[in-house]
Design a protein around this motif. Structure first.
Motif, PDB file in Angstrom:
ATOM      1  N   ARG A 139       0.822  -1.214   0.000  1.00  0.00           N
ATOM      2  CA  ARG A 139       0.000   0.000   0.000  1.00  0.00           C
ATOM      3  C   ARG A 139       0.851   1.257   0.000  1.00  0.00           C
ATOM      4  N   LEU A 140       2.027   1.213   0.606  1.00  0.00           N
ATOM      5  CA  LEU A 140       2.902   2.387   0.613  1.00  0.00           C
ATOM      6  C   LEU A 140       3.483   2.685  -0.765  1.00  0.00           C
ATOM      7  N   ARG A 141       3.468   1.712  -1.663  1.00  0.00           N
ATOM      8  CA  ARG A 141       3.982   1.953  -3.006  1.00  0.00           C
ATOM      9  C   ARG A 141       3.043   2.842  -3.818  1.00  0.00           C
ATOM     10  N   THR A 142       1.755   2.782  -3.529  1.00  0.00           N
ATOM     11  CA  THR A 142       0.768   3.503  -4.329  1.00  0.00           C
ATOM     12  C   THR A 142       0.073   4.626  -3.579  1.00  0.00           C
ATOM     13  N   SER A 143       0.148   4.645  -2.259  1.00  0.00           N
ATOM     14  CA  SER A 143      -0.572   5.646  -1.473  1.00  0.00           C
ATOM     15  C   SER A 143       0.369   6.298  -0.483  1.00  0.00           C
ATOM     16  N   LYS A 144      -0.040   7.465  -0.001  1.00  0.00           N
ATOM     17  CA  LYS A 144       0.721   8.168   1.010  1.00  0.00           C
ATOM     18  C   LYS A 144       0.445   7.577   2.389  1.00  0.00           C
ATOM     19  N   ALA A 145       1.356   7.844   3.319  1.00  0.00           N
ATOM     20  CA  ALA A 145       1.260   7.233   4.652  1.00  0.00           C
ATOM     21  C   ALA A 145      -0.015   7.612   5.391  1.00  0.00           C
ATOM     22  N   GLY A 238      20.285  -3.220  11.823  1.00  0.00           N
ATOM     23  CA  GLY A 238      19.697  -4.263  11.003  1.00  0.00           C
ATOM     24  C   GLY A 238      18.191  -4.239  10.934  1.00  0.00           C
ATOM     25  N   GLN A 239      17.535  -3.267  11.576  1.00  0.00           N
ATOM     26  CA  GLN A 239      16.072  -3.212  11.566  1.00  0.00           C
ATOM     27  C   GLN A 239      15.574  -2.731  10.207  1.00  0.00           C
ATOM     28  N   ILE A 240      14.538  -3.380   9.685  1.00  0.00           N
ATOM     29  CA  ILE A 240      13.959  -3.040   8.393  1.00  0.00           C
ATOM     30  C   ILE A 240      12.612  -2.371   8.625  1.00  0.00           C
ATOM     31  N   LEU A 241      12.402  -1.212   8.020  1.00  0.00           N
ATOM     32  CA  LEU A 241      11.134  -0.512   8.110  1.00  0.00           C
ATOM     33  C   LEU A 241      10.214  -0.972   6.995  1.00  0.00           C
ATOM     34  N   PRO A 242       8.894  -0.866   7.180  1.00  0.00           N
ATOM     35  CA  PRO A 242       7.963  -1.250   6.111  1.00  0.00           C
ATOM     36  C   PRO A 242       8.219  -0.439   4.849  1.00  0.00           C
ATOM     37  N   GLY A 243       8.438  -1.110   3.728  1.00  0.00           N
ATOM     38  CA  GLY A 243       8.734  -0.436   2.475  1.00  0.00           C
ATOM     39  C   GLY A 243      10.186  -0.556   2.067  1.00  0.00           C
ATOM     40  N   GLU A 244      11.068  -0.926   2.975  1.00  0.00           N
ATOM     41  CA  GLU A 244      12.485  -1.063   2.656  1.00  0.00           C
ATOM     42  C   GLU A 244      12.788  -2.467   2.156  1.00  0.00           C
ATOM     43  N   THR A 245      13.812  -2.568   1.320  1.00  0.00           N
ATOM     44  CA  THR A 245      14.273  -3.867   0.843  1.00  0.00           C
ATOM     45  C   THR A 245      15.645  -4.230   1.387  1.00  0.00           C
ATOM     46  N   ARG A 246      16.358  -3.269   1.966  1.00  0.00           N
ATOM     47  CA  ARG A 246      17.689  -3.524   2.512  1.00  0.00           C
ATOM     48  C   ARG A 246      17.711  -3.124   3.978  1.00  0.00           C
ATOM     49  N   GLY A 257      28.465  -5.368   0.740  1.00  0.00           N
ATOM     50  CA  GLY A 257      27.148  -5.932   0.988  1.00  0.00           C
ATOM     51  C   GLY A 257      26.485  -6.409  -0.285  1.00  0.00           C
ATOM     52  N   HIS A 258      25.438  -7.207  -0.083  1.00  0.00           N
ATOM     53  CA  HIS A 258      24.660  -7.729  -1.216  1.00  0.00           C
ATOM     54  C   HIS A 258      23.818  -6.610  -1.818  1.00  0.00           C
ATOM     55  N   ARG A 259      23.925  -6.389  -3.122  1.00  0.00           N
ATOM     56  CA  ARG A 259      23.211  -5.311  -3.783  1.00  0.00           C
ATOM     57  C   ARG A 259      21.759  -5.711  -4.043  1.00  0.00           C
ATOM     58  N   ARG A 260      20.847  -4.904  -3.564  1.00  0.00           N
ATOM     59  CA  ARG A 260      19.426  -5.118  -3.825  1.00  0.00           C
ATOM     60  C   ARG A 260      18.830  -3.838  -4.393  1.00  0.00           C
ATOM     61  N   PRO A 261      17.788  -3.944  -5.204  1.00  0.00           N
ATOM     62  CA  PRO A 261      17.187  -2.727  -5.776  1.00  0.00           C
ATOM     63  C   PRO A 261      16.526  -1.886  -4.698  1.00  0.00           C
ATOM     64  N   LEU A 262      16.575  -0.575  -4.878  1.00  0.00           N
ATOM     65  CA  LEU A 262      15.933   0.324  -3.933  1.00  0.00           C
ATOM     66  C   LEU A 262      14.423   0.182  -4.012  1.00  0.00           C
ATOM     67  N   PRO A 263      13.695   0.464  -2.928  1.00  0.00           N
ATOM     68  CA  PRO A 263      12.231   0.344  -2.965  1.00  0.00           C
ATOM     69  C   PRO A 263      11.618   1.342  -3.937  1.00  0.00           C
ATOM     70  N   LYS A 264      10.629   0.888  -4.670  1.00  0.00           N
ATOM     71  CA  LYS A 264       9.964   1.745  -5.636  1.00  0.00           C
ATOM     72  C   LYS A 264       9.025   2.746  -4.950  1.00  0.00           C
ATOM     73  N   GLY A 265       8.395   2.336  -3.878  1.00  0.00           N
ATOM     74  CA  GLY A 265       7.436   3.198  -3.207  1.00  0.00           C
ATOM     75  C   GLY A 265       8.041   3.931  -2.028  1.00  0.00           C
ATOM     76  N   ARG A 266       7.179   4.335  -1.125  1.00  0.00           N
ATOM     77  CA  ARG A 266       7.600   5.087   0.042  1.00  0.00           C
ATOM     78  C   ARG A 266       7.967   4.152   1.185  1.00  0.00           C
ATOM     79  N   VAL A 267       8.800   4.652   2.077  1.00  0.00           N
ATOM     80  CA  VAL A 267       9.207   3.907   3.260  1.00  0.00           C
ATOM     81  C   VAL A 267       8.526   4.522   4.468  1.00  0.00           C
ATOM     82  N   LEU A 268       7.870   3.717   5.283  1.00  0.00           N
ATOM     83  CA  LEU A 268       7.140   4.213   6.440  1.00  0.00           C
ATOM     84  C   LEU A 268       8.131   4.638   7.514  1.00  0.00           C
TER      85      LEU A 268
END
Length: 281
Positions: A139-145, A238-246, A257-268
């Motif tokens: 939901r954070l990818r398409t809507s605001k918090a 090491g804590q991951i927030l909703p919306g993060e991939t790393r 570190g292992h390279r992962r794509p950045l999140p497309k949407g917003r991070v909470l």
């Protein structure tokens, strides 16, 4: 020579070893979830599966054998009623083992042994949290918090029922294929009320995820009124927030570190919720 001997001795005599395993099986049937060492959990699970199969048979011979094996006679009716009804359609696999690291002191491997579909099923809880996490992230990818917070956990049951009908590698779903597989496994032998119960668990965890930044900010403001030098609560390493991939630990590794794509949407985060006015002091 020890050829073809599959059982563990546990440095005990046969009578002591069998009494210990009977005690563990009795405790498992009483509490439906116990913590012990990994080798003991594996042998206990093997015996518990056989006793539950006796309970599903339900004849006089099975009743006599089960009552002579269990150390508490009050658990025999529970075996032939509660467990027999719960696992009536399940062909096997009535127990589950979760590894729990090593014990402090002797470094023995620990494990949690539980009955499948028990009221405190760990796989059930973990699946509900995974679904809630991925729904908030989607939901954070398409809507605001603020709109995500106002929407709350609405639509969780529709998502659960839709994912149950999809295949493992089918595209178009909200959940990851691995999470969808876990969802279908935990729901396979449950009754028709299970989707509603799981949706309620998912909604509770989504509320927890969305309310955590708000509660943290209010607690920080109250503490800051008492002490001006009080700083805002920082995230754990090491804590991951909703919306993060790393994770933060992965970011700290830098180029190693292992390279992962950045999140497309917003991070909470606190800045997303309250804008640029929020500053860490």
């Amino acid at each position: 020579m020890k050829h073809g001997v599959a059982l563990r001795k546990f440095s005990r005599t046969s009578s002591h070893r069998m009494l210990m395993l009977r005690n563990l099986v009795t405790s498992l049937f009483e509490h439906e979830q116990i913590s012990t060492t990994l080798p003991k959990a594996r042998d206990t699970a093997r015996l518990a599966e056989k006793i539950i199969t006796m309970g599903k048979k339900g004849d006089q011979g099975a009743y006599s054998r089960a009552s002579s094996f269990l150390l508490q006679s009050s658990l025999v009716p529970k075996l032939f009623t509660t467990f027999a009804q719960r696992y009536a359609n399940r062909p096997g696999g009535y127990t589950r083992i979760h590894k729990l690291g090593n014990r402090l002191g002797d470094n023995a491997p620990r494990a949690i042994l539980e009955l499948v579909d028990n009221p405190r099923d760990l796989r059930w809880e973990m699946t509900a949290r995974s679904i809630g996490w991925e729904m908030v992230k989607g939901r954070l990818r398409t809507s605001k918090a603020p709109s995500v917070i106002n929407q709350g956990p609405a639509g969780t049951q529709e998502v659960v029922e839709k994912e149950l009908k999809m295949k493992f590698d089918q595209s178009g779903g909200l959940l990851r294929p691995r999470t969808r597989s876990y969802l279908q496994k935990v729901m396979r032998y449950r009754d028709d009320k299970a989707p509603a119960e799981l949706s309620e668990k998912v909604g509770e965890y989504m509320d927890h995820l969305l309310a955590t930044p708000l509660v943290t900010r209010s607690m920080h403001e109250e503490a800051k009124e008492k002490n001006i030098q009080n700083t805002a609560q920082r995230h754990r390493a090491g804590q991951i927030l909703p919306g993060e991939t790393r994770s933060g630990l992965n970011l700290a590794h830098g180029a190693l570190g292992h390279r992962r794509p950045l999140p497309k949407g917003r991070v909470l985060s606190m800045r997303l919720l309250f804008g640029r006015k929020y500053k860490r002091t």
